[in-house]
Structures are given as C-alpha cells and as structure tokens.
Motif scaffolding. Structure first.
Motif, PDB file in Angstrom:
ATOM      1  N   ALA A   1      99.388 -28.520   8.759  1.00 40.27           N
ATOM      2  CA  ALA A   1      98.668 -28.264  10.007  1.00 40.27           C
ATOM      3  C   ALA A   1      97.185 -27.973   9.776  1.00 40.27           C
ATOM      4  CB  ALA A   1      99.305 -27.093  10.744  1.00 40.27           C
ATOM      5  N   SER A   2      96.768 -27.931   8.518  1.00 39.00           N
ATOM      6  CA  SER A   2      95.384 -27.578   8.161  1.00 39.00           C
ATOM      7  C   SER A   2      94.978 -26.229   8.756  1.00 39.00           C
ATOM      8  CB  SER A   2      94.395 -28.665   8.600  1.00 39.00           C
ATOM      9  OG  SER A   2      94.628 -29.847   7.896  1.00 39.00           O
ATOM     10  N   THR A   3      95.897 -25.259   8.648  1.00 37.10           N
ATOM     11  CA  THR A   3      95.595 -23.927   9.156  1.00 37.10           C
ATOM     12  C   THR A   3      95.799 -22.885   8.062  1.00 37.10           C
ATOM     13  OG1 THR A   3      97.843 -23.529   9.958  1.00 37.10           O
ATOM     14  CG2 THR A   3      96.284 -24.506  11.525  1.00 37.10           C
ATOM     15  N   ALA A   4      95.183 -21.765   8.285  1.00 35.36           N
ATOM     16  CA  ALA A   4      95.367 -20.618   7.400  1.00 35.36           C
ATOM     17  C   ALA A   4      95.413 -19.371   8.262  1.00 35.36           C
ATOM     18  CB  ALA A   4      94.213 -20.517   6.408  1.00 35.36           C
ATOM     19  N   ARG A   5      96.231 -18.420   7.844  1.00 32.59           N
ATOM     20  CA  ARG A   5      96.202 -17.109   8.498  1.00 32.59           C
ATOM     21  C   ARG A   5      95.397 -16.185   7.605  1.00 32.59           C
ATOM     22  NH1 ARG A   5     101.326 -13.914   8.479  1.00 32.59           N
ATOM     23  NH2 ARG A   5     100.273 -12.549   7.031  1.00 32.59           N
ATOM     24  N   VAL A   6      94.407 -15.555   8.213  1.00 33.74           N
ATOM     25  CA  VAL A   6      93.550 -14.612   7.517  1.00 33.74           C
ATOM     26  C   VAL A   6      93.891 -13.223   8.037  1.00 33.74           C
ATOM     27  CG1 VAL A   6      91.167 -13.928   7.048  1.00 33.74           C
ATOM     28  CG2 VAL A   6      91.730 -16.364   7.351  1.00 33.74           C
ATOM     29  N   ASP A   7      94.273 -12.346   7.136  1.00 32.28           N
ATOM     30  CA  ASP A   7      94.554 -10.960   7.512  1.00 32.28           C
ATOM     31  C   ASP A   7      93.300 -10.134   7.309  1.00 32.28           C
ATOM     32  OD1 ASP A   7      97.122 -11.735   8.067  1.00 32.28           O
ATOM     33  OD2 ASP A   7      98.043 -10.628   6.416  1.00 32.28           O
ATOM     34  N   LEU A   8      93.015  -9.277   8.279  1.00 35.88           N
ATOM     35  CA  LEU A   8      91.850  -8.414   8.209  1.00 35.88           C
ATOM     36  C   LEU A   8      92.286  -6.991   7.902  1.00 35.88           C
ATOM     37  CD1 LEU A   8      89.957  -9.591  11.416  1.00 35.88           C
ATOM     38  CD2 LEU A   8      89.651 -10.403   9.065  1.00 35.88           C
ATOM     39  N   THR A   9      91.627  -6.373   6.958  1.00 38.12           N
ATOM     40  CA  THR A   9      91.770  -4.945   6.717  1.00 38.12           C
ATOM     41  C   THR A   9      90.511  -4.322   7.284  1.00 38.12           C
ATOM     42  OG1 THR A   9      93.036  -5.345   4.707  1.00 38.12           O
ATOM     43  CG2 THR A   9      92.073  -3.151   4.973  1.00 38.12           C
ATOM     44  N   VAL A  10      90.672  -3.485   8.297  1.00 38.55           N
ATOM     45  CA  VAL A  10      89.528  -2.903   9.003  1.00 38.55           C
ATOM     46  C   VAL A  10      89.615  -1.389   8.856  1.00 38.55           C
ATOM     47  CG1 VAL A  10      88.283  -2.791  11.188  1.00 38.55           C
ATOM     48  CG2 VAL A  10      89.617  -4.842  10.625  1.00 38.55           C
ATOM     49  N   LEU A  11      88.621  -0.818   8.175  1.00 39.74           N
ATOM     50  CA  LEU A  11      88.636   0.604   7.852  1.00 39.74           C
ATOM     51  C   LEU A  11      87.454   1.342   8.469  1.00 39.74           C
ATOM     52  CD1 LEU A  11      89.384   0.371   4.014  1.00 39.74           C
ATOM     53  CD2 LEU A  11      91.046   0.676   5.866  1.00 39.74           C
ATOM     54  N   PHE A  12      87.738   2.549   8.920  1.00 40.42           N
ATOM     55  CA  PHE A  12      86.711   3.499   9.344  1.00 40.42           C
ATOM     56  C   PHE A  12      87.064   4.827   8.693  1.00 40.42           C
ATOM     57  CE2 PHE A  12      85.937   7.010  12.416  1.00 40.42           C
ATOM     58  CZ  PHE A  12      84.567   7.105  12.226  1.00 40.42           C
ATOM     59  N   GLY A  13      86.131   5.379   7.938  1.00 36.14           N
ATOM     60  CA  GLY A  13      86.411   6.638   7.247  1.00 36.14           C
ATOM     61  C   GLY A  13      87.581   6.534   6.295  1.00 36.14           C
ATOM     62  N   GLY A  14      87.781   5.358   5.710  1.00 36.00           N
ATOM     63  CA  GLY A  14      88.872   5.163   4.762  1.00 36.00           C
ATOM     64  C   GLY A  14      90.238   4.957   5.386  1.00 36.00           C
ATOM     65  N   GLN A  15      90.300   4.929   6.726  1.00 39.17           N
ATOM     66  CA  GLN A  15      91.586   4.737   7.403  1.00 39.17           C
ATOM     67  C   GLN A  15      91.579   3.442   8.205  1.00 39.17           C
ATOM     68  OE1 GLN A  15      91.920   8.498   9.627  1.00 39.17           O
ATOM     69  NE2 GLN A  15      93.502   9.071   8.150  1.00 39.17           N
ATOM     70  N   THR A  16      92.738   2.816   8.286  1.00 42.03           N
ATOM     71  CA  THR A  16      92.883   1.576   9.039  1.00 42.03           C
ATOM     72  C   THR A  16      92.749   1.842  10.536  1.00 42.03           C
ATOM     73  OG1 THR A  16      94.360   0.695   7.352  1.00 42.03           O
ATOM     74  CG2 THR A  16      94.447  -0.357   9.513  1.00 42.03           C
ATOM     75  N   VAL A  17      91.905   1.058  11.196  1.00 41.67           N
ATOM     76  CA  VAL A  17      91.724   1.233  12.640  1.00 41.67           C
ATOM     77  C   VAL A  17      92.308   0.082  13.455  1.00 41.67           C
ATOM     78  CG1 VAL A  17      89.736   2.752  12.446  1.00 41.67           C
ATOM     79  CG2 VAL A  17      89.370   0.286  12.602  1.00 41.67           C
ATOM     80  N   LEU A  18      92.551  -1.041  12.800  1.00 41.56           N
ATOM     81  CA  LEU A  18      93.209  -2.168  13.464  1.00 41.56           C
ATOM     82  C   LEU A  18      94.402  -2.565  12.615  1.00 41.56           C
ATOM     83  CD1 LEU A  18      90.184  -4.442  14.495  1.00 41.56           C
ATOM     84  CD2 LEU A  18      91.411  -2.787  15.908  1.00 41.56           C
ATOM     85  N   GLY A  19      95.573  -2.534  13.210  1.00 43.63           N
ATOM     86  CA  GLY A  19      96.772  -2.929  12.502  1.00 43.63           C
ATOM     87  C   GLY A  19      97.129  -4.359  12.854  1.00 43.63           C
ATOM     88  N   LYS A  20      97.796  -5.008  11.964  1.00 45.64           N
ATOM     89  CA  LYS A  20      98.257  -6.384  12.177  1.00 45.64           C
ATOM     90  C   LYS A  20      97.128  -7.271  12.704  1.00 45.64           C
ATOM     91  CE  LYS A  20     102.470  -8.708  13.092  1.00 45.64           C
ATOM     92  NZ  LYS A  20     103.866  -8.592  13.277  1.00 45.64           N
ATOM     93  N   ALA A  21      95.961  -7.078  12.129  1.00 39.51           N
ATOM     94  CA  ALA A  21      94.792  -7.878  12.529  1.00 39.51           C
ATOM     95  C   ALA A  21      94.884  -9.219  11.810  1.00 39.51           C
ATOM     96  CB  ALA A  21      93.506  -7.154  12.157  1.00 39.51           C
ATOM     97  N   GLN A  22      95.160 -10.260  12.593  1.00 35.30           N
ATOM     98  CA  GLN A  22      95.399 -11.584  12.022  1.00 35.30           C
ATOM     99  C   GLN A  22      94.588 -12.639  12.769  1.00 35.30           C
ATOM    100  OE1 GLN A  22      99.667 -11.912  12.452  1.00 35.30           O
ATOM    101  NE2 GLN A  22     100.018 -10.785  10.551  1.00 35.30           N
ATOM    102  N   VAL A  23      93.960 -13.491  11.976  1.00 33.91           N
ATOM    103  CA  VAL A  23      93.152 -14.580  12.515  1.00 33.91           C
ATOM    104  C   VAL A  23      93.759 -15.890  12.012  1.00 33.91           C
ATOM    105  CG1 VAL A  23      90.822 -15.544  12.687  1.00 33.91           C
ATOM    106  CG2 VAL A  23      91.124 -13.106  12.230  1.00 33.91           C
ATOM    107  N   VAL A  24      94.097 -16.778  12.918  1.00 37.86           N
ATOM    108  CA  VAL A  24      94.548 -18.107  12.510  1.00 37.86           C
ATOM    109  C   VAL A  24      93.346 -19.029  12.625  1.00 37.86           C
ATOM    110  CG1 VAL A  24      96.092 -20.046  12.996  1.00 37.86           C
ATOM    111  CG2 VAL A  24      96.915 -17.689  13.247  1.00 37.86           C
ATOM    112  N   VAL A  25      93.041 -19.704  11.535  1.00 36.41           N
ATOM    113  CA  VAL A  25      91.916 -20.623  11.529  1.00 36.41           C
ATOM    114  C   VAL A  25      92.416 -22.046  11.292  1.00 36.41           C
ATOM    115  CG1 VAL A  25      90.282 -18.866  10.758  1.00 36.41           C
ATOM    116  CG2 VAL A  25      91.424 -20.280   9.071  1.00 36.41           C
ATOM    117  N   THR A  26      91.789 -22.978  11.978  1.00 34.63           N
ATOM    118  CA  THR A  26      92.026 -24.395  11.744  1.00 34.63           C
ATOM    119  C   THR A  26      90.892 -24.865  10.860  1.00 34.63           C
ATOM    120  OG1 THR A  26      93.102 -24.639  13.890  1.00 34.63           O
ATOM    121  CG2 THR A  26      92.299 -26.660  12.824  1.00 34.63           C
ATOM    122  N   LEU A  27      91.239 -25.447   9.728  1.00 32.12           N
ATOM    123  CA  LEU A  27      90.242 -25.842   8.746  1.00 32.12           C
ATOM    124  C   LEU A  27      89.818 -27.290   8.965  1.00 32.12           C
ATOM    125  CD1 LEU A  27      92.063 -24.105   5.807  1.00 32.12           C
ATOM    126  CD2 LEU A  27      89.991 -23.298   6.940  1.00 32.12           C
ATOM    127  N   ALA A  28      88.520 -27.499   8.832  1.00 30.51           N
ATOM    128  CA  ALA A  28      87.954 -28.839   9.026  1.00 30.51           C
ATOM    129  C   ALA A  28      88.282 -29.723   7.838  1.00 30.51           C
ATOM    130  CB  ALA A  28      86.438 -28.731   9.199  1.00 30.51           C
TER     131      ALA A  28
END
Length: 143
Positions: A116-143
C-alpha cells in the motif's frame, strides 16, 4: 517505497509553548476557554494552571512528521503525505506564565506496508518527562 525500517526514528524535535502561543492559537481556533489563559479560572476548576489547548498540542506533535515528509531534513523532495492521524489525550501540558512549556516529540516507524506504500509512524510526545499523548499514530502514504 523510500528505504525505511521498523524502529527507525525519522524525526525528533522539541517545541516551546508560551502563553503567547496560547493566545495566538485561541485567536486562530476560536477556542477562548479561560483555562487556556487565566490561572485563577484554571485553578478554580481543579487544574494545576493554564493548559495548552489539546488540539494545539496535537497539531504541534505532528509537525516533525510534516517536516520529514516535506523533505525539510536531509532528504530532498516530498516523501509523502499524511493520510490519518489520531491521538489520545493522556495528560495536560501546563504552560507556566514566564517559563512556558516544552514538548518533545520523537517519530518512529512502527509498521510498513510495502503493497500500500504506507507506514505507521508512532509519536512519543513528552512534557516534563511524561507522556502527554497516548497512542499517537500517524499513517503516511509514501510517494
């Protein structure tokens, strides 16, 4: 498909958020809830202080992926586009009146779909050393 590997970090960045950032976002979004600009109101409803808008945090968190896909880093040209993005808000970002706040984002390839020419990118988003967004996932279609 661009040469990528599961586990590969494709972007890392830290972004400052200030009270000015919150005012600008409120004007752009129309979200003028006083918990985003008045300490007394935030504290009166049990919050630790003025909070960054959730959608501002979410939008900021995906920015390193946008820059990576646009080829803003070492790669030349557009690598692809975002086809899906979702998060769970797990912890607030408290923006100090003087010091502001910083959120750190790491974007890691979690899954590749060659067909499908796609990738799932998981984001680790931290504030003060703690995760502020859980299950942060970006699906990208690659050219």
């Amino acid at each position: 498909m661009t040469a990528l590997a599961v586990g590969q970090v494709v972007a890392e960045k830290t972004y400052p958020l200030t009270r000015d950032s919150l005012v600008r976002y409120a004007g752009a979004s129309g979200d003028f809830n006083p918990i985003h600009y008045r300490d007394d109101v935030a504290e009166s409803v049990g919050l630790p202080g003025v909070l960054a808008h959730g959608m501002l945090t979410m939008g900021t968190a995906v920015q390193p992926v946008v820059e990576w896909l646009d080829g803003a880093g070492d790669d030349a040209g557009v690598l692809g586009w975002i086809s899906d993005y979702q998060v769970r808000f797990t912890r607030p970002v408290v923006v100090h009146p003087v010091d502001g706040a910083e959120i750190s984002i790491t974007a890691t390839i979690a899954r590749l779909d060659e067909a499908a020419s796609t990738a799932r990118v998981d984001l680790t988003v931290l504030f003060g050393g703690q995760t502020v967004l859980g299950k942060a996932q970006v699906v990208v279609t690659l050219a």
